[in-house]
Design an enzyme around this catalytic site. Structure first.
Site, PDB file in Angstrom:
ATOM      1  N   ARG A  56     101.304 148.608  63.823  1.00 55.64           N
ATOM      2  CA  ARG A  56     101.689 149.746  64.656  1.00 55.64           C
ATOM      3  C   ARG A  56     100.774 149.804  65.883  1.00 55.64           C
ATOM      4  NH1 ARG A  56     101.697 154.468  60.220  1.00 55.64           N
ATOM      5  NH2 ARG A  56      99.847 153.279  59.601  1.00 55.64           N
TER       6      ARG A  56
ATOM      7  N   ASP B  71      99.572 151.766  69.527  1.00 54.98           N
ATOM      8  CA  ASP B  71      99.444 153.111  70.064  1.00 54.98           C
ATOM      9  C   ASP B  71     100.230 153.281  71.359  1.00 54.98           C
ATOM     10  OD1 ASP B  71      97.723 153.905  68.028  1.00 54.98           O
ATOM     11  OD2 ASP B  71      95.927 153.287  69.129  1.00 54.98           O
TER      12      ASP B  71
ATOM     13  N   TYR C 224      95.393 139.690  69.433  1.00 50.76           N
ATOM     14  CA  TYR C 224      95.607 140.565  70.580  1.00 50.76           C
ATOM     15  C   TYR C 224      94.980 139.944  71.816  1.00 50.76           C
ATOM     16  CZ  TYR C 224      96.979 144.614  67.686  1.00 50.76           C
ATOM     17  OH  TYR C 224      97.628 145.462  66.822  1.00 50.76           O
TER      18      TYR C 224
ATOM     19  N   ARG D 263      90.250 148.104  71.281  1.00 51.48           N
ATOM     20  CA  ARG D 263      89.884 148.883  72.465  1.00 51.48           C
ATOM     21  C   ARG D 263      88.429 149.316  72.420  1.00 51.48           C
ATOM     22  NH1 ARG D 263      94.383 153.366  72.530  1.00 51.48           N
ATOM     23  NH2 ARG D 263      93.082 154.170  74.245  1.00 51.48           N
TER      24      ARG D 263
END
Length: 299
Positions: free
Chosen positions: A72, A74, A132, A219
């Site tokens: 999932r 954001d 990522y 992040r």
């Protein structure tokens, strides 16, 4: 042994009954997350990627479709390699899911491929690792064309220092300091397989691959490395943050608009398509950025 029950999209283990005529379909999905409140359906009718996908696929299947994803994302986070799956009684050629969903999706969401998979495939639980990429720009002026897809920083970054600092996070560690306060994962321990950075002119690409990720983990890692890159912290600081095991010991969470889910790895037997991880203008396969790590402004 307790009796096992089937529910749509569930994890199938030995002994779980499989309904006659049911098929499990996996999709590769990409999206620009800027206009969405994340991937997962939310109450209140806010726009999410999952909501649009389910409505489009339901039209193709001529029955309600629900799905689950590999990871999932954001609000504001993008994907080029998101993987989802759903169970359906509808019998369609794989290509029909791609072509049929297209006219019902907004411009920012696309289905790259579809594959009918064995019923023991699960988009989340069958995944071995995820990768990522985070795109940064330290150009003199804020990028206008890619403002929603790249994070701009107002100071020049020392990528060579960031490369050194990143290596303290490779391996198996307790990433408590790097997860969001609201993270619901049972364990903060994760294994980072690699963490590479590469400069291409004004563009800086960070790529991280791990067995799994905590909420805001990427992040928060970027936020820490940015402090090193601008010279505010030494290259050993990421290790100090790890050791503290407190979110307050780290830096501010980096913005979501530079983050992309680019790849999810599964067993070869599932025969899922593996395309260019991207984003579109980055043709390097996952892991190849190591050969170009660091580098000068003129690379």
């Amino acid at each position: 042994m307790p009796e096992r029950y089937y529910t749509r999209n569930c994890e199938i283990s030995p002994g779980t009954p499989w309904p006659e005529g049911m098929q499990r379909v996996a999709l590769g999905v990409e999206y620009n997350g800027y206009d969405f409140r994340g991937f997962q359906v939310q109450p209140g009718g806010v726009p999410t990627v999952q909501d649009y996908l389910q409505k489009a696929l339901s039209k193709v299947a001529c029955e309600p479709v629900t799905l689950v994803c590999a990871g999932r994302t954001d609000a504001g986070v993008h994907a080029t390699g998101q993987v989802v799956h759903f169970d359906t009684q509808a019998s369609r050629p794989d290509k029909a899911w791609v072509l049929g969903a297209r006219p019902h999706l907004p411009n920012g969401v696309g289905v790259r491929w579809a594959r009918t998979v064995p019923n023991d495939f699960h988009a989340r639980f069958s995944a071995h690792s995820r990768a990522y990429r985070y795109l940064l720009s330290d150009a003199d002026a804020r990028p206008a064309l890619l403002h929603d897809q790249v994070t701009w920083v107002r100071h020049k970054l020392d990528v060579d220092a960031m490369v050194i600092a990143a290596q303290y996070l490779v391996g198996t560690h307790d990433f408590t300091s790097y997860r969001a306060a609201q993270c619901q994962a049972h364990s903060p321990v994760r294994t980072v397989e690699h963490l590479h950075l590469s400069r291409r002119g004004d563009l800086i690409i960070l790529e991280i691959k791990a067995n799994a990720f905590l909420h805001h983990m990427v992040r928060n890692i970027v936020g820490v490395l940015l402090e090193v890159g601008r010279g505010a912290r030494p290259v050993t600081w990421p290790a100090d943050v790890l050791a503290a095991r407190q979110r307050s010991a780290a830096a501010a969470t980096a913005r979501p608009n530079g983050l992309y889910l680019v790849a999810v790895d599964y067993e070869n037997r599932f025969a899922l398509e593996r395309g260019n991880p991207g984003p579109l203008f980055l043709v390097d396969p996952v892991g190849a950025l190591a050969a170009r790590a660091g580098g000068s402004k003129n690379d």
